[in-house]
Design a protein around this motif. Sequence first.
Motif, PDB file in Angstrom:
ATOM      1  N   ASN A 195      23.395  15.274  81.374  1.00 38.92           N
ATOM      2  CA  ASN A 195      24.190  15.098  82.590  1.00 38.92           C
ATOM      3  C   ASN A 195      23.946  16.288  83.513  1.00 38.92           C
ATOM      4  O   ASN A 195      23.955  17.438  83.080  1.00 38.92           O
ATOM      5  CB  ASN A 195      25.677  14.980  82.273  1.00 38.92           C
ATOM      6  N   THR A 196      23.718  15.988  84.791  1.00 32.52           N
ATOM      7  CA  THR A 196      23.436  17.025  85.786  1.00 32.52           C
ATOM      8  C   THR A 196      24.407  16.911  86.947  1.00 32.52           C
ATOM      9  O   THR A 196      24.608  15.819  87.492  1.00 32.52           O
ATOM     10  CB  THR A 196      21.993  16.900  86.311  1.00 32.52           C
ATOM     11  N   GLN A 197      25.003  18.040  87.327  1.00 35.77           N
ATOM     12  CA  GLN A 197      25.850  18.129  88.508  1.00 35.77           C
ATOM     13  C   GLN A 197      25.094  18.942  89.566  1.00 35.77           C
ATOM     14  O   GLN A 197      24.555  20.002  89.253  1.00 35.77           O
ATOM     15  CB  GLN A 197      27.173  18.826  88.172  1.00 35.77           C
ATOM     16  N   ALA A 200      22.899  16.835  95.031  1.00 34.24           N
ATOM     17  CA  ALA A 200      22.153  15.613  95.330  1.00 34.24           C
ATOM     18  C   ALA A 200      23.083  14.457  95.697  1.00 34.24           C
ATOM     19  O   ALA A 200      24.039  14.171  94.969  1.00 34.24           O
ATOM     20  CB  ALA A 200      21.293  15.220  94.143  1.00 34.24           C
ATOM     21  N   PRO A 201      22.820  13.755  96.788  1.00 36.14           N
ATOM     22  CA  PRO A 201      23.613  12.555  97.113  1.00 36.14           C
ATOM     23  C   PRO A 201      23.363  11.447  96.091  1.00 36.14           C
ATOM     24  O   PRO A 201      22.333  11.431  95.413  1.00 36.14           O
ATOM     25  CB  PRO A 201      23.090  12.152  98.498  1.00 36.14           C
ATOM     26  N   SER A 202      24.282  10.525  95.988  1.00 37.69           N
ATOM     27  CA  SER A 202      24.134   9.400  95.073  1.00 37.69           C
ATOM     28  C   SER A 202      23.225   8.344  95.695  1.00 37.69           C
ATOM     29  O   SER A 202      22.921   8.383  96.890  1.00 37.69           O
ATOM     30  CB  SER A 202      25.500   8.778  94.764  1.00 37.69           C
ATOM     31  N   TYR A 203      22.812   7.379  94.874  1.00 39.72           N
ATOM     32  CA  TYR A 203      22.009   6.265  95.401  1.00 39.72           C
ATOM     33  C   TYR A 203      22.798   5.482  96.444  1.00 39.72           C
ATOM     34  O   TYR A 203      22.254   5.045  97.460  1.00 39.72           O
ATOM     35  CB  TYR A 203      21.585   5.329  94.262  1.00 39.72           C
ATOM     36  N   GLY A 204      24.106   5.319  96.179  1.00 40.64           N
ATOM     37  CA  GLY A 204      24.943   4.603  97.136  1.00 40.64           C
ATOM     38  C   GLY A 204      24.990   5.301  98.480  1.00 40.64           C
ATOM     39  O   GLY A 204      24.916   4.654  99.537  1.00 40.64           O
ATOM     40  N   SER A 233      26.192  13.523  90.573  1.00 38.79           N
ATOM     41  CA  SER A 233      26.218  13.458  89.118  1.00 38.79           C
ATOM     42  C   SER A 233      25.149  12.493  88.624  1.00 38.79           C
ATOM     43  O   SER A 233      25.071  11.362  89.090  1.00 38.79           O
ATOM     44  CB  SER A 233      27.599  13.011  88.628  1.00 38.79           C
ATOM     45  N   LYS A 234      24.343  12.957  87.692  1.00 38.87           N
ATOM     46  CA  LYS A 234      23.270  12.117  87.147  1.00 38.87           C
ATOM     47  C   LYS A 234      23.346  12.146  85.627  1.00 38.87           C
ATOM     48  O   LYS A 234      23.258  13.195  85.004  1.00 38.87           O
ATOM     49  CB  LYS A 234      21.911  12.619  87.635  1.00 38.87           C
ATOM     50  N   PHE A 235      23.521  10.950  85.019  1.00 38.70           N
ATOM     51  CA  PHE A 235      23.668  10.824  83.578  1.00 38.70           C
ATOM     52  C   PHE A 235      22.453  10.116  82.996  1.00 38.70           C
ATOM     53  O   PHE A 235      21.946   9.153  83.574  1.00 38.70           O
ATOM     54  CB  PHE A 235      24.937  10.030  83.258  1.00 38.70           C
ATOM     55  N   GLY A 236      21.977  10.575  81.850  1.00 40.30           N
ATOM     56  CA  GLY A 236      20.840   9.944  81.194  1.00 40.30           C
ATOM     57  C   GLY A 236      21.063   9.808  79.700  1.00 40.30           C
ATOM     58  O   GLY A 236      21.684  10.675  79.063  1.00 40.30           O
ATOM     59  N   LEU A 237      20.575   8.715  79.136  1.00 37.32           N
ATOM     60  CA  LEU A 237      20.656   8.455  77.700  1.00 37.32           C
ATOM     61  C   LEU A 237      19.301   7.931  77.255  1.00 37.32           C
ATOM     62  O   LEU A 237      18.806   6.946  77.799  1.00 37.32           O
ATOM     63  CB  LEU A 237      21.752   7.430  77.397  1.00 37.32           C
ATOM     64  N   VAL A 256      12.780   4.794  75.115  1.00 33.87           N
ATOM     65  CA  VAL A 256      13.597   3.885  75.918  1.00 33.87           C
ATOM     66  C   VAL A 256      14.850   4.633  76.359  1.00 33.87           C
ATOM     67  O   VAL A 256      15.216   5.649  75.754  1.00 33.87           O
ATOM     68  CB  VAL A 256      14.007   2.621  75.125  1.00 33.87           C
ATOM     69  N   GLY A 257      15.485   4.164  77.416  1.00 32.85           N
ATOM     70  CA  GLY A 257      16.686   4.844  77.858  1.00 32.85           C
ATOM     71  C   GLY A 257      17.200   4.294  79.157  1.00 32.85           C
ATOM     72  O   GLY A 257      16.693   3.318  79.715  1.00 32.85           O
ATOM     73  N   MET A 258      18.234   4.954  79.668  1.00 33.80           N
ATOM     74  CA  MET A 258      18.838   4.578  80.934  1.00 33.80           C
ATOM     75  C   MET A 258      19.250   5.839  81.677  1.00 33.80           C
ATOM     76  O   MET A 258      19.541   6.868  81.088  1.00 33.80           O
ATOM     77  CB  MET A 258      20.076   3.698  80.709  1.00 33.80           C
ATOM     78  N   MET A 259      19.232   5.752  83.022  1.00 33.99           N
ATOM     79  CA  MET A 259      19.654   6.865  83.844  1.00 33.99           C
ATOM     80  C   MET A 259      20.510   6.317  84.977  1.00 33.99           C
ATOM     81  O   MET A 259      20.194   5.278  85.550  1.00 33.99           O
ATOM     82  CB  MET A 259      18.449   7.617  84.408  1.00 33.99           C
ATOM     83  N   GLU A 260      21.612   7.005  85.275  1.00 31.51           N
ATOM     84  CA  GLU A 260      22.512   6.553  86.338  1.00 31.51           C
ATOM     85  C   GLU A 260      22.839   7.728  87.254  1.00 31.51           C
ATOM     86  O   GLU A 260      23.224   8.798  86.794  1.00 31.51           O
ATOM     87  CB  GLU A 260      23.797   5.991  85.740  1.00 31.51           C
ATOM     88  N   ASN A 261      22.633   7.525  88.542  1.00 31.07           N
ATOM     89  CA  ASN A 261      22.962   8.537  89.547  1.00 31.07           C
ATOM     90  C   ASN A 261      24.244   8.113  90.222  1.00 31.07           C
ATOM     91  O   ASN A 261      24.282   7.116  90.928  1.00 31.07           O
ATOM     92  CB  ASN A 261      21.819   8.649  90.560  1.00 31.07           C
ATOM     93  N   MET A 262      25.327   8.875  89.995  1.00 29.11           N
ATOM     94  CA  MET A 262      26.640   8.459  90.485  1.00 29.11           C
ATOM     95  C   MET A 262      27.073   9.340  91.664  1.00 29.11           C
ATOM     96  O   MET A 262      26.693  10.478  91.761  1.00 29.11           O
ATOM     97  CB  MET A 262      27.662   8.576  89.355  1.00 29.11           C
TER      98      MET A 262
END
Length: 262
Positions: A195-197, A200-204, A233-237, A256-262
């Motif tokens: 997780n990174t704080q 950076a702006p979010s994708y939205g 906030s960017k979360f990755g698994l 394999v994994g997932m990443m979400e930029n919130m």
Amino acid sequence: MFLGRKLWKGAALYFNPEISGGRGLSSAVGVAGALNGETYRVGNAAPSIFIARAYFQQHIPLGDTGYEEVADDVNQVADRIPKNRITISAGKFAASDFFDNNKYSHDPRSQFFNWSLMGNGAWDYPANTRGYTMGVVIEFVKSNWAVRLSSVAAPKIANAPKMEYKFGEAHSETFEIERNNLFKRPGTLRLLVTNTQSRAPSYGQGMQALKDGNTNILNVISGQAEGTVYGGSKFGLGFSGDQELTADLGFLPGPVGMMENM
């Protein structure tokens, strides 16, 4: 150049001056997986000298452990290190020096060049233009298990040299648990959470900026300006593994994994 100096029992200091230069084809845009992961986004073809790594490392034995001999190697001085141990590394380094150490797909200088293959794509680890950051990594190693946790600085500007660490606002944490030698031949399975704080702006926010024509946010996203607002906030698994089949053949169960930029 890889320089290492043993200090006292279990402790060493490492220093890597480096010279490199390069510029990606079409400025490394237009391709989802950039074609060369070594110097592809530096942005300047003229070679320059800089400090790649400068960090201290200490091995702390756990209990009545045995010891193993390690030979001189890249960022490793010859020593007897405890098999069961806590290892603390602090200073400047690349986060990938310690995490996601896949035997077959980890180093773009000698293995897969493409950014989509040289590491776990779900782990967009914090780094400056050349791939380095500053912080601390703590490793717990015992028998066939290893657990790692790091806290490091995040970029002030996307793909730029400036880094910062501000608790609660700009920092990045990575956690990894690793299981080795499940079968007769060497192999590893690993689970990674990050997780990174940052600024950076979010994708939205980026999509809304395109609709509104908000050049301020678009310039931050493209790395042309420094963001003034924290909260990104960017979360990755991610999951990855490597398994040796014969002395000359192995395979990768993942990544394999997932990443979400919130």
